[in-house]
Design an enzyme around this catalytic site. Structure first.
Site, PDB file in Angstrom:
ATOM      1  CB  CYS A   1      -0.931  -0.002   1.216  1.00  0.00           C
ATOM      2  SG  CYS A   1      -2.003   1.449   1.314  1.00  0.00           S
TER       3      CYS A   1
ATOM      4  CB  CYS B   1      -0.525   2.388   4.013  1.00  0.00           C
ATOM      5  SG  CYS B   1      -2.138   1.775   3.490  1.00  0.00           S
ATOM      6  CG  ASP B   2       3.257   1.285   4.504  1.00  0.00           C
ATOM      7  OD1 ASP B   2       2.853   1.763   5.575  1.00  0.00           O
ATOM      8  OD2 ASP B   2       3.032   0.111   4.153  1.00  0.00           O
TER       9      ASP B   2
END
Length: 308
Positions: free
Chosen positions: A134, A137-138
């Site tokens: 992701c 997300c990261d």
């Protein structure tokens, strides 16, 4: 046979939030956490984009907080998974992995979706230490660094373009000699000077260790057999997700990718009394905050359904 007004299948932000809301509505829900209690966030290191945590928070810690909140309002949270369910008649009948039978007036399916992986041992070893599924997300953790994205579809191209706004350079590893993505997405990738597409390529090995995380990758050209090493700090796998719906045996209507169809903006499925929330019905966003919101929607839909 045990009876409940609401059975929640799956944990994670959607399941636990549904537990909070149905618990507060005095529905005394039973929630089965599944094989990965807390969902995919429990194998994520730090979460920085969930509201309420200005300094960020460990994924497991955050899910434990939400779990405790659901328990506080009366959710009966159980280890284990629902292995089969009969949705042909209400009340619905489910069986867990210990053989216990449960009769439910309503069901919320929040089983999530699992990322598809390459199958490399180094991929497992370095997951959460530079390997991710992701970028949203990261990606922030790799600001001004070099990273790689695997995949040639729309999702991979979107991830590569997003990472290019943060990172110094993005390698996009594509198995074929063309992208499968839409023409618009192809243009965005191919016209971005920060993205270098590695055509006809597969990942031989992800390099790194527990201390330094990902440090590079060995990429093999499938036509020439040549191995090229690239120095990277992050490795993003974007070859798709598989919704966790096998236990339903096709009883609920799915879209062409296997995600549960819901009557947006509601959480209702094609079966009255059956609702879905989170990544199991969301091929687009796959974010914790969205899943939590949909868990709330599903719970409120359950309460209204039962009152009617």
């Amino acid at each position: 046979m045990e009876h409940t007004r609401c059975l929640i299948i799956g944990s994670g932000p959607a399941g636990y939030t549904a537990g909070i809301y149905t618990g507060r509505a005095d529905l005394k829900p039973i929630l089965y956490e599944g094989i990965q209690p807390g969902g995919q966030l429990t194998i994520t290191t730090e979460i920085e984009n969930f509201p309420g945590y200005p300094e960020g928070i460990n994924g497991t810690e955050m899910m434990n907080d939400i779990r405790k909140q659901a328990e506080r309002f009366g959710a009966d949270i159980r280890k284990g998974a629902i292995t089969s369910i009969d949705l042909s008649n209400r009340p619905f009948k489910a069986v867990d992995d210990k053989g216990n039978e449960i009769e439910a007036e309503t069901v919320i399916i929040a089983t999530g979706a699992s990322a598809r992986w390459l199958g490399l041992e180094s991929e497992k070893k370095l997951y959460g230490q530079g390997v991710s599924a992701c970028a949203t997300c990261d990606g922030f953790f790799y600001k001004n660094l070099d990273v790689a994205v695997v995949g040639g579809g729309d999702t991979a191209c979107e991830e590569a373009c997003y990472l290019a706004t943060l990172c110094n350079k993005v390698y996009q590893i594509v198995r074929r000699d063309e992208l499968r993505a839409s023409k618009a997405m192809q243009h965005r990738v191919l016209s971005n000077p920060k993205i270098e597409v590695l055509w006809d390529s597969t990942t031989q090995e992800i390099c790194g260790d527990d201390m330094d995380g990902v440090t590079g990758a060995d990429i093999k050209n499938v036509k020439t057999g040549e191995i090229r090493h690239i120095d990277i700090a992050g490795f993003f796998v974007a070859i798709g997700h598989k919704p966790n719906t096998d236990f339903l045996n096709g009883q609920v209507e799915l879209d062409e990718a296997g995600y549960i169809k819901v009557d947006n903006p509601h959480a209702s499925t094609n079966i009255p009394g059956v609702f879905a929330a989170g990544d199991v019905c969301d091929p687009n966003y796959r974010q914790a905050i969205v899943a939590a919101a949909k868990g709330c929607v599903a719970a409120m839909d359950v309460e209204r359904f039962l009152h009617q």
